[in-house]
Enzyme design. Structure first.
Site, mmCIF file in Angstrom:
data_model
loop_
_atom_site.group_PDB
_atom_site.id
_atom_site.type_symbol
_atom_site.label_atom_id
_atom_site.label_comp_id
_atom_site.label_asym_id
_atom_site.label_seq_id
_atom_site.Cartn_x
_atom_site.Cartn_y
_atom_site.Cartn_z
ATOM 1 N N VAL A 132 0.811 -1.215 0.000
ATOM 2 C CA VAL A 132 0.000 0.000 0.000
ATOM 3 C C VAL A 132 0.846 1.268 0.000
ATOM 4 O O VAL A 132 0.451 2.291 -0.555
ATOM 5 C CB VAL A 132 -0.957 -0.010 1.223
ATOM 6 C CG1 VAL A 132 -1.657 1.324 1.384
ATOM 7 C CG2 VAL A 132 -1.981 -1.125 1.076
ATOM 8 N N ALA A 133 2.011 1.222 0.608
ATOM 9 C CA ALA A 133 2.835 2.421 0.745
ATOM 10 C C ALA A 133 4.307 2.040 0.778
ATOM 11 O O ALA A 133 4.663 0.856 0.854
ATOM 12 C CB ALA A 133 2.454 3.172 2.023
ATOM 13 N N GLN A 134 5.161 3.064 0.712
ATOM 14 C CA GLN A 134 6.587 2.837 0.885
ATOM 15 C C GLN A 134 7.153 3.907 1.817
ATOM 16 O O GLN A 134 6.535 4.954 2.033
ATOM 17 C CB GLN A 134 7.332 2.811 -0.442
ATOM 18 C CG GLN A 134 7.485 4.112 -1.164
ATOM 19 C CD GLN A 134 8.160 3.903 -2.534
ATOM 20 O OE1 GLN A 134 7.979 2.873 -3.177
ATOM 21 N NE2 GLN A 134 8.918 4.891 -2.985
ATOM 22 N N VAL A 135 8.341 3.621 2.352
ATOM 23 C CA VAL A 135 8.913 4.453 3.406
ATOM 24 C C VAL A 135 10.284 4.958 2.978
ATOM 25 O O VAL A 135 11.102 4.207 2.431
ATOM 26 C CB VAL A 135 9.027 3.640 4.719
ATOM 27 C CG1 VAL A 135 9.785 4.416 5.773
ATOM 28 C CG2 VAL A 135 7.647 3.266 5.232
ATOM 29 N N LYS A 149 6.301 8.022 5.285
ATOM 30 C CA LYS A 149 5.490 6.987 4.647
ATOM 31 C C LYS A 149 4.574 7.635 3.622
ATOM 32 O O LYS A 149 3.829 8.575 3.939
ATOM 33 C CB LYS A 149 4.671 6.233 5.692
ATOM 34 C CG LYS A 149 3.916 5.036 5.142
ATOM 35 C CD LYS A 149 3.292 4.225 6.272
ATOM 36 C CE LYS A 149 2.608 2.972 5.753
ATOM 37 N NZ LYS A 149 2.038 2.151 6.851
ATOM 38 N N ASP A 284 -2.496 -6.176 12.227
ATOM 39 C CA ASP A 284 -1.674 -6.477 11.049
ATOM 40 C C ASP A 284 -0.256 -6.821 11.510
ATOM 41 O O ASP A 284 0.730 -6.244 11.053
ATOM 42 C CB ASP A 284 -1.659 -5.276 10.099
ATOM 43 C CG ASP A 284 -1.175 -5.643 8.701
ATOM 44 O OD1 ASP A 284 -1.174 -6.848 8.379
ATOM 45 O OD2 ASP A 284 -0.796 -4.737 7.939
#
Length: 545
Positions: A132-135, A149, A284
């Site tokens: 869903v996302a990257q950091v 994020k 999660d």
């Protein structure tokens, strides 16, 4: 049309990576084996990848929902071959990143300033990338080390298409499989949709992170990083950078001489604390979201990130769950059966003794065994058969908790397979129940309510006046109702009297007519009966009505 295109794309990717070859034919019925042999996928050449790589690459290309499914599978190494589990583990934080230029554009649009204005340093190469996302790692102008994020561009559109496809499949299952009604597939998909949409909102994730941090403030069990709210938006979140060993790197953790037994037990304690003490649990908890502070090997502390999906239970479900688990740990299957019937989790008319016997047959063999000796596949199969026999319905509100339990159990199996889950969890639940319903719990609730009660003291005269006024009004209303009822009864009595008079008058008048006619025809009766008197009385009665 969009759903059909998405379904076609899923089928195409599955064929391109030859996922059909991963299905063990020796476990299928003959008809399905024949169908698989005639499968047109046989015409596609097998790519030069291992089976684990083909599965991982297919899930990555299929999108976020499928990637999350792979993440969940990666935590259950007991259910997968080692080579497949190792590949799927890469889905936790090694999904191919999107270009840094897109990440910077998203950041600048969200903050209304350039990346250089917002951060003293910003690393273009992604520190980690998920479905869903990257950091990205960065440094604030104050010198604090942070991570940034960023939501993947266009991911929301893909997720919505996949969710619509899941709804279509859920409705199809309801139509084709009569037994599926008790599984509530549509409600389960609806709950999953809410979780996914929440995960796309990083402001909600930031709020969840702050709440979890407050719940475990200064706790030796769990550390949660701080949020930098001035830099947080719906598609952007900035939080404190943490340094720890990824929980999946078991050999590295052992090299730090960490007490593995205590580490596994603390994991169980953290889970039950979140579910029962706080009623707010991280839902999660795959290994990519959990790190370990190894600075104190004999007192290891977990570090949790990525709180996009959290769960909570109603008070009723929380109590039923705790009492069910305690009865289960005590091997009191009659109590388990009674609680399931009382809560409505099984079909109407279920006999407690039969249900208890069925649960005993499934669960008794696993007690007093460490995780490594428990075949959860057999247990789950047995429980499913039991559920089907007694029309046990899936509780959609508990699905998120069940998913988290699978993650926790898989993590515990990796860290310390000798862990006795029952011995670790039972004392915690017993203590929680005592605090909840015991004398101390009742006193604590009274103490918590006391300030609210004291606030009402100055208002007591006014409240008493209002209460007495309402009582007086109620009494007046009751009196008015009684008067109305009395009048109604009187009117009904009058009507009954009038109806009686009508009947008597009609009878007398009729008798007079008949008698008069008889006198006219039978002169022998003349002088002995005077019908005009009877008729007159009857007519008078009728006129008085």
């Amino acid at each position: 049309m969009g759903r059909l295109y998405r379904a076609f794309r899923i089928a195409w990717i599955s064929l391109r990576y030859r996922l059909d070859s991963l299905i063990p034919l020796d476990r299928l019925p003959f008809a399905l084996v024949l169908l698989m042999r005639l499968n047109p996928a046989q015409l596609f050449p097998m790519k030069n990848y291992t089976r684990g790589e083909r599965l991982r690459l297919a899930l990555e290309e299929l999108g976020p929902i499928f990637t999350k499914f792979g993440q969940m599978l990666s935590t259950r190494r007991d259910l997968l071959p080692p080579d497949v589990a190792d590949e799927l583990r890469k889905l936790q934080d090694q999904v191919p990143p999107f270009p840094a230029a897109q990440a910077k554009a998203t950041i600048e649009k969200a903050l209304g300033m350039s990346v250089e204005e917002a951060f003293a340093e910003f690393e273009s190469e992604a520190l980690a990338s998920a479905s869903v996302a990257q950091v990205h790692a960065a440094t604030l102008h104050t010198g604090e080390k942070v991570v940034v994020k960023v939501i993947r561009p266009g991911v929301e559109k893909v997720i919505k298409k996949d969710v619509q496809l899941l709804y279509m499949l859920a409705h199809l299952v309801l139509r084709l499989v009569p037994d599926a009604r008790r599984l509530h597939p549509v409600a389960v998909v609806a709950d999953y949709e809410v979780s996914l949409m929440d995960e796309l909102d990083l402001q909600k994730e930031a709020a969840n992170t702050s709440q979890l941090k407050r719940n475990f403030l200064n706790s030796p069990l769990l550390y949660v990083p701080s949020i930098h709210w001035p830099f947080t938006r719906r598609n952007l979140m900035v939080q404190e950078r943490i340094y720890g060993v990824p929980i999946a790197e078991v050999e590295t953790i052992k090299a730090h001489q960490v007490n593995m037994k205590k580490l596994a037990e603390r994991g169980v304690e953290i889970f039950f604390t979140q579910v029962f003490r706080d009623n707010f649990f991280h839902a999660d908890m795959h290994p990519g979201n959990i790190f370990l502070d190894t600075s104190k090997p004999e007192s290891p502390r977990y570090i949790a990130i990525d709180c996009g999906i959290v769960g909570s239970l109603s008070v009723e479900d929380q109590n039923y769950l705790a009492r069910n688990l305690l009865a289960f740990f005590k091997q009191d299957y009659h109590e388990v059966a009674r609680l399931h019937i009382e809560s409505g989790w099984v079909g109407e008319g279920t006999r407690a003794n039969e249900f208890a016997a069925a649960i005993r047959a499934v669960c008794e063999p696993i007690f007093e065994k460490p995780l490594k000796d428990i075949s959860f596949g057999q247990v789950l199969l047995g429980l499913f058969q039991t559920a089907r026999r007694f029309n046990m319905e899936v509780q959609p509100q508990l699905v998120l908790l069940q998913k988290t339990l699978l993650n926790i159990e898989g993590l515990g199996r990796q860290l310390y397979p000798e862990l006795d889950l029952w011995t670790t969890a039972k004392p915690f639940l017993e203590n929680w129940m005592k605090q909840r319903v015991g004398p101390r719990g009742i006193l604590k609730k009274a103490q918590e309510k006391l300030p609210d009660w004291l606030e009402l003291v100055p208002e007591l005269p006014q409240l008493a006046h209002e209460g007495l006024s309402q009582l007086g009004n109620w009494q007046k209303d009751q009196q008015a109702q009684r008067l109305v009822l009395t009048e109604l009864k009187n009117e009904m009595a009058k009507n009954r009297r009038r109806n009686g008079q009508l009947l008597i008058g009609s009878l007398l008048l009729g008798l007079a007519l008949v008698t008069g006619l008889g006198d006219y025809l039978l002169p022998l009766l003349e002088g002995e009966w005077q019908p005009w008197v009877v008729g007159g009385v009857g007519l008078l009665i009728l006129l008085r009505r």
